[in-house]
Design a protein around this motif. Structure first.
Motif, PDB file in Angstrom:
ATOM      1  N   GLY A  37     -35.053 -36.634 -30.093  1.00 55.30           N
ATOM      2  CA  GLY A  37     -34.290 -36.299 -28.883  1.00 55.30           C
ATOM      3  C   GLY A  37     -32.808 -36.551 -29.082  1.00 55.30           C
TER       4      GLY A  37
ATOM      5  N   GLY B  43     -30.305 -33.671 -28.977  1.00 52.62           N
ATOM      6  CA  GLY B  43     -29.416 -33.805 -27.820  1.00 52.62           C
ATOM      7  C   GLY B  43     -27.956 -33.898 -28.203  1.00 52.62           C
ATOM      8  N   ALA B  44     -27.679 -34.428 -29.384  1.00 51.29           N
ATOM      9  CA  ALA B  44     -26.286 -34.783 -29.677  1.00 51.29           C
ATOM     10  C   ALA B  44     -25.492 -33.699 -30.392  1.00 51.29           C
ATOM     11  CB  ALA B  44     -26.246 -36.065 -30.506  1.00 51.29           C
TER      12      ALA B  44
ATOM     13  N   THR C 200     -25.036 -29.867 -28.685  1.00 47.99           N
ATOM     14  CA  THR C 200     -24.436 -29.961 -27.344  1.00 47.99           C
ATOM     15  C   THR C 200     -22.951 -30.296 -27.423  1.00 47.99           C
ATOM     16  OG1 THR C 200     -25.237 -32.215 -27.324  1.00 47.99           O
ATOM     17  CG2 THR C 200     -26.498 -30.618 -26.049  1.00 47.99           C
ATOM     18  N   ILE C 201     -22.622 -31.271 -28.264  1.00 45.10           N
ATOM     19  CA  ILE C 201     -21.216 -31.691 -28.330  1.00 45.10           C
ATOM     20  C   ILE C 201     -20.353 -30.559 -28.887  1.00 45.10           C
ATOM     21  CG2 ILE C 201     -19.616 -33.238 -29.551  1.00 45.10           C
ATOM     22  CD1 ILE C 201     -21.455 -35.519 -28.998  1.00 45.10           C
TER      23      ILE C 201
ATOM     24  N   ALA D 262     -20.065 -27.853 -26.100  1.00 44.96           N
ATOM     25  CA  ALA D 262     -19.191 -28.263 -24.996  1.00 44.96           C
ATOM     26  C   ALA D 262     -17.732 -28.249 -25.440  1.00 44.96           C
ATOM     27  CB  ALA D 262     -19.600 -29.641 -24.483  1.00 44.96           C
TER      28      ALA D 262
ATOM     29  N   ARG E 136     -36.701 -27.886 -13.558  1.00 45.28           N
ATOM     30  CA  ARG E 136     -37.883 -28.726 -13.402  1.00 45.28           C
ATOM     31  C   ARG E 136     -39.047 -27.839 -12.996  1.00 45.28           C
ATOM     32  NH1 ARG E 136     -34.743 -31.626 -15.253  1.00 45.28           N
ATOM     33  NH2 ARG E 136     -33.995 -33.653 -14.552  1.00 45.28           N
TER      34      ARG E 136
ATOM     35  N   ILE F 126     -21.634 -32.675 -15.245  1.00 48.10           N
ATOM     36  CA  ILE F 126     -21.724 -31.900 -16.485  1.00 48.10           C
ATOM     37  C   ILE F 126     -22.911 -32.374 -17.305  1.00 48.10           C
ATOM     38  CG2 ILE F 126     -20.420 -31.225 -18.545  1.00 48.10           C
ATOM     39  CD1 ILE F 126     -17.915 -32.417 -17.200  1.00 48.10           C
ATOM     40  N   TRP F 127     -23.274 -33.643 -17.151  1.00 48.64           N
ATOM     41  CA  TRP F 127     -24.347 -34.233 -17.964  1.00 48.64           C
ATOM     42  C   TRP F 127     -25.593 -34.456 -17.142  1.00 48.64           C
ATOM     43  CZ3 TRP F 127     -20.871 -33.633 -21.509  1.00 48.64           C
ATOM     44  CH2 TRP F 127     -19.574 -34.100 -21.319  1.00 48.64           C
ATOM     45  N   GLY F 128     -25.797 -33.652 -16.102  1.00 45.20           N
ATOM     46  CA  GLY F 128     -26.982 -33.807 -15.268  1.00 45.20           C
ATOM     47  C   GLY F 128     -26.759 -34.868 -14.206  1.00 45.20           C
TER      48      GLY F 128
ATOM     49  N   HIS G 115     -32.647 -38.433 -14.941  1.00 37.17           N
ATOM     50  CA  HIS G 115     -32.577 -37.943 -16.324  1.00 37.17           C
ATOM     51  C   HIS G 115     -31.150 -37.637 -16.779  1.00 37.17           C
ATOM     52  CE1 HIS G 115     -36.824 -37.901 -17.208  1.00 37.17           C
ATOM     53  NE2 HIS G 115     -37.003 -37.581 -15.929  1.00 37.17           N
ATOM     54  N   THR G 116     -30.195 -38.264 -16.142  1.00 36.90           N
ATOM     55  CA  THR G 116     -28.800 -38.071 -16.588  1.00 36.90           C
ATOM     56  C   THR G 116     -28.722 -38.303 -18.094  1.00 36.90           C
ATOM     57  OG1 THR G 116     -27.993 -38.874 -14.481  1.00 36.90           O
ATOM     58  CG2 THR G 116     -26.408 -38.842 -16.280  1.00 36.90           C
ATOM     59  N   CYS G 117     -27.915 -37.470 -18.741  1.00 35.67           N
ATOM     60  CA  CYS G 117     -27.780 -37.504 -20.193  1.00 35.67           C
ATOM     61  C   CYS G 117     -27.523 -38.921 -20.708  1.00 35.67           C
ATOM     62  CB  CYS G 117     -26.610 -36.602 -20.563  1.00 35.67           C
ATOM     63  SG  CYS G 117     -26.288 -36.595 -22.315  1.00 35.67           S
TER      64      CYS G 117
ATOM     65  N   GLY H 128     -26.343 -39.475 -23.449  1.00 36.25           N
ATOM     66  CA  GLY H 128     -25.166 -39.396 -24.322  1.00 36.25           C
ATOM     67  C   GLY H 128     -23.856 -39.317 -23.546  1.00 36.25           C
TER      68      GLY H 128
ATOM     69  N   ILE I 148     -21.116 -41.340 -24.822  1.00 33.77           N
ATOM     70  CA  ILE I 148     -20.714 -40.876 -26.161  1.00 33.77           C
ATOM     71  C   ILE I 148     -19.827 -39.637 -25.999  1.00 33.77           C
ATOM     72  CG2 ILE I 148     -21.583 -39.890 -28.339  1.00 33.77           C
ATOM     73  CD1 ILE I 148     -24.104 -41.602 -27.930  1.00 33.77           C
ATOM     74  N   ASN I 149     -20.268 -38.719 -25.132  1.00 32.16           N
ATOM     75  CA  ASN I 149     -19.497 -37.492 -24.914  1.00 32.16           C
ATOM     76  C   ASN I 149     -18.091 -37.794 -24.409  1.00 32.16           C
ATOM     77  OD1 ASN I 149     -21.919 -36.259 -25.489  1.00 32.16           O
ATOM     78  ND2 ASN I 149     -22.488 -36.038 -23.349  1.00 32.16           N
TER      79      ASN I 149
HETATM   80  C1  HEM Z   1     -21.563 -32.273 -24.409  1.00 34.99           C
HETATM   81  C2  HEM Z   1     -22.668 -32.786 -24.824  1.00 34.99           C
HETATM   82  C3  HEM Z   1     -23.903 -32.924 -23.962  1.00 34.99           C
HETATM   83  C4  HEM Z   1     -24.258 -32.223 -22.837  1.00 34.99           C
HETATM   84  C5  HEM Z   1     -23.521 -31.081 -22.132  1.00 34.99           C
HETATM   85  C6  HEM Z   1     -25.515 -32.786 -22.416  1.00 34.99           C
HETATM   86  C7  HEM Z   1     -26.171 -32.391 -21.270  1.00 34.99           C
HETATM   87  C8  HEM Z   1     -27.304 -33.006 -20.783  1.00 34.99           C
HETATM   88  C9  HEM Z   1     -27.901 -32.735 -19.504  1.00 34.99           C
HETATM   89  C10 HEM Z   1     -27.394 -31.732 -18.464  1.00 34.99           C
HETATM   90  C11 HEM Z   1     -28.982 -33.526 -19.393  1.00 34.99           C
HETATM   91  C12 HEM Z   1     -29.944 -33.591 -18.213  1.00 34.99           C
HETATM   92  C13 HEM Z   1     -31.127 -32.681 -18.448  1.00 34.99           C
HETATM   93  C14 HEM Z   1     -32.062 -32.632 -17.270  1.00 34.99           C
HETATM   94  O1  HEM Z   1     -31.904 -33.356 -16.270  1.00 34.99           O
HETATM   95  O2  HEM Z   1     -33.006 -31.819 -17.351  1.00 34.99           O
HETATM   96  C15 HEM Z   1     -29.090 -34.289 -20.623  1.00 34.99           C
HETATM   97  C16 HEM Z   1     -30.089 -35.192 -20.919  1.00 34.99           C
HETATM   98  C17 HEM Z   1     -30.214 -35.838 -22.131  1.00 34.99           C
HETATM   99  N1  HEM Z   1     -29.266 -35.906 -23.129  1.00 34.99           N
HETATM  100 FE1  HEM Z   1     -27.551 -34.902 -23.178  1.00 34.99          FE
HETATM  101  N2  HEM Z   1     -25.883 -33.768 -23.296  1.00 34.99           N
HETATM  102  C18 HEM Z   1     -24.915 -33.890 -24.253  1.00 34.99           C
HETATM  103  C19 HEM Z   1     -24.879 -34.792 -25.307  1.00 34.99           C
HETATM  104  C20 HEM Z   1     -25.886 -35.672 -25.612  1.00 34.99           C
HETATM  105  C21 HEM Z   1     -25.835 -36.683 -26.653  1.00 34.99           C
HETATM  106  C22 HEM Z   1     -24.604 -36.992 -27.488  1.00 34.99           C
HETATM  107  C23 HEM Z   1     -27.052 -37.279 -26.666  1.00 34.99           C
HETATM  108  C24 HEM Z   1     -27.581 -38.372 -27.543  1.00 34.99           C
HETATM  109  C25 HEM Z   1     -26.852 -39.272 -28.142  1.00 34.99           C
HETATM  110  C26 HEM Z   1     -27.856 -36.672 -25.636  1.00 34.99           C
HETATM  111  C27 HEM Z   1     -29.153 -36.987 -25.345  1.00 34.99           C
HETATM  112  C28 HEM Z   1     -29.781 -36.649 -24.177  1.00 34.99           C
HETATM  113  C29 HEM Z   1     -31.127 -37.091 -23.835  1.00 34.99           C
HETATM  114  C30 HEM Z   1     -32.067 -37.915 -24.736  1.00 34.99           C
HETATM  115  C31 HEM Z   1     -31.388 -36.600 -22.546  1.00 34.99           C
HETATM  116  C32 HEM Z   1     -32.652 -36.773 -21.738  1.00 34.99           C
HETATM  117  C33 HEM Z   1     -32.506 -37.958 -20.815  1.00 34.99           C
HETATM  118  C34 HEM Z   1     -33.737 -38.116 -19.961  1.00 34.99           C
HETATM  119  O3  HEM Z   1     -34.600 -37.234 -19.931  1.00 34.99           O
HETATM  120  O4  HEM Z   1     -33.848 -39.152 -19.286  1.00 34.99           O
HETATM  121  N3  HEM Z   1     -27.113 -35.712 -24.995  1.00 34.99           N
HETATM  122  N4  HEM Z   1     -28.044 -33.964 -21.448  1.00 34.99           N
END
Ligand code: HEM
Length: 228
Positions: free
Chosen positions: A54, A58-59, A62-63, A66, A115, A170-172, A176-178, A180, A183-184
Motif C-alpha cells: 500500500g 500509494g506513494a 500519486t506524488i 500531484a 465507496r 486533497i488527501w481524502g 481513511h484520510t491519506c 501520506g 509526507i506530501n
Molecule cells: C499527492 C500524493 C497523494 C495523494 C493525492 C493521495 C490521495 C489519497 C486519498 C484521496 C486517499 C483517501 C482514499 C479514500 O478515502 O478512498 C488516500 C489514502 C491513502 N494513501 Fe494517499 N495520497 C498521496 C500520497 C500518499 C503517500 C505518500 C502514501 C504513503 C506513504 C499514501 C498512502 C495512502 C494509504 C495507505 C491510504 C489508505 C488509508 C486508509 O485506507 O486508511 N498516499 N490517499
C-alpha cells in the motif's frame, strides 16, 4: 499481474529474512515487526506485506501526478506562478506550499473518493442534502466540489494562498484520510521548488507542453522550459 506476484514474493522474502536475522535499524519494517510482537491486529506477516505494498503504490505515482497537476495549474495562472517563483527564490516554503495546495484544489489528483454501501443507509440525515443509499450501491463522494462549497469555503472561486490547511481535502477525509498527507506536505513543495526558482518557467510549445498520460491514469511526459 506478473510484477504484482513478483513483488509479493519479494516482500515475503524480505520479511522472512529479517525475522530470521533481526536488526535494530529504525526502519518501517522493523517498526511493523515490533507491532506484530505486541499482537497488534492487522500486523501478521500478510498484513505487513499488504501495508508495505500500500505504501509503495500509494506513494510513488500519486506524488508525481500531484506535482504535475499542480504545475499544470500554476502555468495557467501567471499571477500565482509569480508568487510561487518569488517565494521559491527567497526560500519561503510555506507560500510555495500554499500555492501548490490551492492549485490542487482547482486541479485535484483525486476529484472523488469512492465507496460501496455494505447496507441500506442514509447520508446526511435530517439535512436538505439527505440521501438514501441502497446496499451494494457505488458511491462517489466528490471531494473536488466539496472544496468549492461556498457554505464552508470563503469565496471558493478565488485563487488564494491564505487558506488554512483544513480547507483542503486533497488527501481524502475522515477515517481513511491519506496516511501520506504529512509526507506530501513536505515532499511536493520540495520537488517543485527547484523548478519554480527558474526564470521564465513556461510550457514547451505544442503538445509536449501539455501533460501526456499516454492512455494511463498517470502523467508520463510534461515538458517545460526556462531561461538559463
Ligand atoms: C499527492 C500524493 C497523494 C495523494 C493525492 C493521495 C490521495 C489519497 C486519498 C484521496 C486517499 C483517501 C482514499 C479514500 O478515502 O478512498 C488516500 C489514502 C491513502 N494513501 Fe494517499 N495520497 C498521496 C500520497 C500518499 C503517500 C505518500 C502514501 C504513503 C506513504 C499514501 C498512502 C495512502 C494509504 C495507505 C491510504 C489508505 C488509508 C486508509 O485506507 O486508511 N498516499 N490517499
Amino acid at each position: 499481474m506478473r510484477y504484482a506476484a513478483e513483488m509479493r514474493s519479494y516482500l515475503d522474502k524480505v520479511i522472512a529474512d529479517l525475522k530470521a536475522n533481526p536488526s535494530t535499524d529504525p526502519t518501517i519494517l522493523n517498526r511493523m515487526l515490533e507491532l506484530q510482537s505486541a499482537d497488534t491486529p492487522g500486523m501478521d506477516d500478510l498484513g505487513i506485506r499488504n501495508n508495505i505494498l500500500g505504501l509503495l503504490i500509494g506513494a510513488i505515482p500519486t506524488i508525481s501526478k500531484a506535482s504535475c497537476f499542480a504545475l499544470d495549474e500554476l502555468l495557467n495562472r501567471p499571477d500565482a506562478l509569480k508568487v510561487a517563483h518569488e517565494a521559491a527564490l527567497r526560500g519561503d516554503h510555506q507560500v510555495v506550499a500554499n500555492t501548490i495546495w490551492e492549485c490542487l484544489r482547482f486541479n485535484p489528483h483525486n476529484p472523488v473518493v469512492y465507496r460501496r454501501a455494505t447496507r441500506d443507509t442514509v447520508v446526511a440525515q435530517s439535512t436538505l442534502r439527505q440521501v438514501k443509499i441502497k446496499e451494494g450501491t457505488m458511491v462517489f463522494a466528490a471531494t473536488f466540489s466539496a472544496m468549492f462549497d461556498s457554505l464552508v469555503i470563503d469565496k471558493p472561486n478565488e485563487f488564494r494562498t491564505d487558506r488554512s490547511w483544513e480547507t483542503y481535502i486533497i488527501w481524502g477525509y475522515g477515517m481513511h484520510t491519506c496516511i501520506g498527507a504529512q509526507i506530501n506536505m513536505a515532499v511536493i513543495p520540495a520537488i517543485l521548488t527547484p523548478l519554480l526558482k527558474q526564470k521564465n518557467l513556461r510550457r514547451t510549445k505544442g503538445a509536449a507542453g501539455q501533460i501526456d498520460s499516454n492512455g494511463t491514469p498517470h502523467p508520463e511526459h510534461f515538458h517545460v522550459e526556462f531561461d538559463t
